[in-house]
Design an enzyme around this catalytic site. Structure first.
Site, PDB file in Angstrom:
ATOM      1  N   CYS A 191     -37.728  19.925 103.514  1.00 47.76           N
ATOM      2  CA  CYS A 191     -38.892  20.029 102.613  1.00 47.76           C
ATOM      3  C   CYS A 191     -40.052  20.828 103.206  1.00 47.76           C
ATOM      4  O   CYS A 191     -40.723  21.557 102.478  1.00 47.76           O
ATOM      5  CB  CYS A 191     -39.303  18.647 102.153  1.00 47.76           C
ATOM      6  SG  CYS A 191     -38.009  17.928 101.084  1.00 47.76           S
ATOM      7  N   LYS A 222     -42.197  15.419  93.504  1.00 44.05           N
ATOM      8  CA  LYS A 222     -41.153  16.426  93.273  1.00 44.05           C
ATOM      9  C   LYS A 222     -39.786  15.781  93.349  1.00 44.05           C
ATOM     10  O   LYS A 222     -39.643  14.717  93.963  1.00 44.05           O
ATOM     11  CB  LYS A 222     -41.286  17.543  94.319  1.00 44.05           C
ATOM     12  CG  LYS A 222     -41.127  17.008  95.733  1.00 44.05           C
ATOM     13  CD  LYS A 222     -41.334  18.075  96.771  1.00 44.05           C
ATOM     14  CE  LYS A 222     -41.165  17.511  98.163  1.00 44.05           C
ATOM     15  NZ  LYS A 222     -39.831  16.974  98.444  1.00 44.05           N
ATOM     16  N   ASP A 224     -44.076  14.781 102.396  1.00 45.16           N
ATOM     17  CA  ASP A 224     -43.107  13.675 102.393  1.00 45.16           C
ATOM     18  C   ASP A 224     -43.210  12.704 103.584  1.00 45.16           C
ATOM     19  O   ASP A 224     -42.175  12.302 104.144  1.00 45.16           O
ATOM     20  CB  ASP A 224     -41.670  14.237 102.326  1.00 45.16           C
ATOM     21  CG  ASP A 224     -41.404  15.007 101.032  1.00 45.16           C
ATOM     22  OD1 ASP A 224     -42.325  15.184 100.224  1.00 45.16           O
ATOM     23  OD2 ASP A 224     -40.247  15.455 100.840  1.00 45.16           O
TER      24      ASP A 224
HETATM   25  C1  VGL Z   1     -35.957  15.770 102.210  1.00 41.09           C
HETATM   26  C2  VGL Z   1     -33.676  15.653 102.174  1.00 41.09           C
HETATM   27  C3  VGL Z   1     -33.706  15.129 100.915  1.00 41.09           C
HETATM   28  C4  VGL Z   1     -37.201  16.138 102.967  1.00 41.09           C
HETATM   29  C5  VGL Z   1     -36.005  15.240 100.940  1.00 41.09           C
HETATM   30  O1  VGL Z   1     -38.285  15.576 102.682  1.00 41.09           O
HETATM   31  O2  VGL Z   1     -37.103  16.974 103.882  1.00 41.09           O
HETATM   32  N1  VGL Z   1     -34.798  15.987 102.808  1.00 41.09           N
HETATM   33  N2  VGL Z   1     -34.872  14.922 100.299  1.00 41.09           N
END
Ligand code: VGL
Ligand code: ZN
Length: 246
Positions: free
Chosen positions: A192, A147, A49
């Site tokens: 994540c 995802k 991410d």
């Molecule tokens: C994430 C909160 C919501 C992350 C993704 O990538 O850690 N955190 N969505």
């Protein structure tokens, strides 16, 4: 030295600790070279991410999130296999506070599968906010796995959604590719990255999290809790300097 001469105590202890270190490591995939880890052909780097939404100027900025970019770019040279993930939500996703009347970001609610932290709207499919950071340079990355695209279910983990039933297919992909060890980097350490590391252990991989290649959200002590849970599952915490550069 005759065969009966006792080994000096220090050498004996060193040989013991060398054996212990070797036993704790998946020897097929990593070799300590000059005290460093050398990821082999059966290792993969997972870059979690590293998207505009999670850096300064994004919709859910992680403090200093952009600092992971040069660290990950440098690490990439040590890996023959790289997988990238993207948080990839529908508009009106169940993890957004805006989808729940009276709820504000960073509060929690209960969904069908359990507790859910509610976030600002972020990483909506196809938006610039959801794009990978422009300075990320991973020319050898082989797979981008998205995802969180099921509207009613979040997915911090790159392996398994928050219902703990729906899989993304990443474990099957890695196994089919002969991957035994994964190194996890990216954003955010306590969401994540942490869930991805824990689920990688659950799927049977040896797992290293590269701490300085990650940054955290740290919501109500979530960072310390994540490290505790990761360590309890056998995830190893390392630094990028522990990895031998190609
Ligand atoms: C994430 C909160 C919501 C992350 C993704 O990538 O850690 N955190 N969505
Ligand atoms: Zn998300």
């Amino acid at each position: 030295m005759t065969p009966m001469t006792p080994m000096p105590r220090r050498a004996f202890l060193q040989s013991l600790s060398a054996t212990a270190a070797a036993a704790a490591l998946p020897l097929s995939s990593a070799v300590w070279a000059a005290g460093k880890l050398k990821p082999g052909a059966d290792s993969a780097l997972i870059v979690v991410d590293v998207q505009n939404c999670f850096v300064t100027g994004g919709t859910l900025p992680v403090a200093k999130g952009e600092e992971v970019v040069p660290v990950i770019n440098r690490l990439a040279a040590a890996f023959a296999n790289i997988v990238v993930t993207q948080d990839w939500h529908t508009p009106g996703h169940a993890s957004f506070a805006s989808s729940h009347a009276g709820k504000k970001p960073f509060e929690t609610t209960t969904l069908k599968y359990g507790q859910q932290v509610l976030w600002p709207d972020h990483c909506v499919q196809g938006t610039e906010d959801a794009a990978l950071h422009k300075d990320l340079k991973l020319p050898t990355a082989q797979l981008i796995i998205r995802k969180g695209y099921n509207k009613g279910v979040d997915s911090y983990s790159a392996f398994e959604e928050a219902d703990r039933k729906t899989v993304t297919g990443l474990a099957g992909y890695l196994k089919a590719r002969g991957i035994k060890t994964v190194y996890v980097s990216g954003l955010a350490t306590d969401f994540c990255v942490g869930w991805t590391a824990i689920d990688a252990r659950k799927a049977g991989f040896a797992v290293y999290v590269i701490e300085d290649a990650c940054r955290a959200i740290d919501l109500n002590g979530s960072l310390a809790a994540a490290w505790k849970q990761m360590e309890a599952k056998g995830v190893k915490r390392i630094q990028s300097a522990d990895i031998e550069m190609a």
